[in-house]
Scaffold this active site. Structure first.
Site, short mmCIF file in Angstrom:
data_model
loop_
_atom_site.label_atom_id
_atom_site.label_comp_id
_atom_site.label_asym_id
_atom_site.label_seq_id
_atom_site.Cartn_x
_atom_site.Cartn_y
_atom_site.Cartn_z
N GLY A 295 9.78 -6.96 -1.08
CA GLY A 295 8.48 -7.04 -0.43
C GLY A 295 7.68 -5.76 -0.46
N SER A 296 7.01 -5.49 0.62
CA SER A 296 6.04 -4.40 0.67
C SER A 296 6.64 -3.01 0.63
CB SER A 296 5.17 -4.57 1.91
OG SER A 296 4.40 -5.74 1.77
N VAL A 297 7.95 -2.89 0.84
CA VAL A 297 8.58 -1.58 0.72
C VAL A 297 8.30 -0.97 -0.64
CG1 VAL A 297 10.87 -0.55 0.40
CG2 VAL A 297 10.36 -1.81 2.46
N LYS B 135 5.71 -1.19 -2.42
CA LYS B 135 4.33 -0.71 -2.53
C LYS B 135 4.25 0.79 -2.24
CE LYS B 135 2.07 -5.11 -1.59
NZ LYS B 135 3.26 -5.95 -1.76
N TYR C 220 -5.62 -7.27 1.33
CA TYR C 220 -4.24 -7.04 0.89
C TYR C 220 -3.96 -7.79 -0.40
CZ TYR C 220 0.79 -6.39 1.49
OH TYR C 220 2.11 -6.02 1.34
#
Length: 160
Positions: free
Chosen positions: A58-60, A62, A151
């Site tokens: 996921g967003s980690v 990014k 987002y």
């Protein structure tokens, strides 16, 4: 170096403090691996987090992608205000004019106008980002590039 027991205790404390159902952590330092798990991997079944439990990244990722991009900027290898097509000549969403207007900065600050939640089910592999780029040709640029924040998983995938 922290021990696995110490890391497990700290991870459990943090998970409790921040209402995290389950987590795993690993530290690698000078050839030593320290691991920890806590909580449940699935709140519906109560399955515990195990050392081999897979979590969606996921967003980690990014944060890592943005950090690496800014490192390239610092090294003079990437220009924030350059069009994405300068680095990815085949970059093309459904709207050619809007695709051409998207810059590296817009990918970083989520103002590219690319869809936020488009997540195709692509098989893992070293070429997954290349295959993701092929998905773009059918995707609309839903906003005017640079106009507003929204987002965008696809924007960060493109930056990657």
């Amino acid at each position: 170096m922290m021990t696995s027991q110490e890391l497990t205790r700290r991870l459990a404390d943090l998970a409790g403090e921040f209402s995290v159902a389950g987590a795993s952590a690993a530290l690698w330092h000078k050839g030593t691996l320290v691991t920890a798990t806590t909580g449940t991997a699935n709140t519906a079944t109560g399955a515990p987090v195990l050392p081999n439990t897979l979590f969606a990244a996921g967003s980690v990722t990014k944060v890592f992608t943005a950090t690496l991009a800014m490192t390239l900027v610092d090294q003079g290898l990437l220009e924030l205000d350059a069009p994405v097509r300068e680095y990815l000549p085949d970059f093309q969403a459904a709207n050619s004019e809007r695709s051409a207007a998207i810059t590296v900065r817009m990918l970083l600050n989520h103002s590219s106008g690319l869809p936020g939640d488009y997540m195709p089910d692509l098989a893992p592999g070293d070429d997954v980002l290349e295959r993701l780029m092929r998905e773009f040709t059918a995707l609309p640029v839903t906003g005017t590039p640079g106009e507003r924040w929204s987002y965008s998983n696809m924007g960060m995938g493109t930056l990657g």
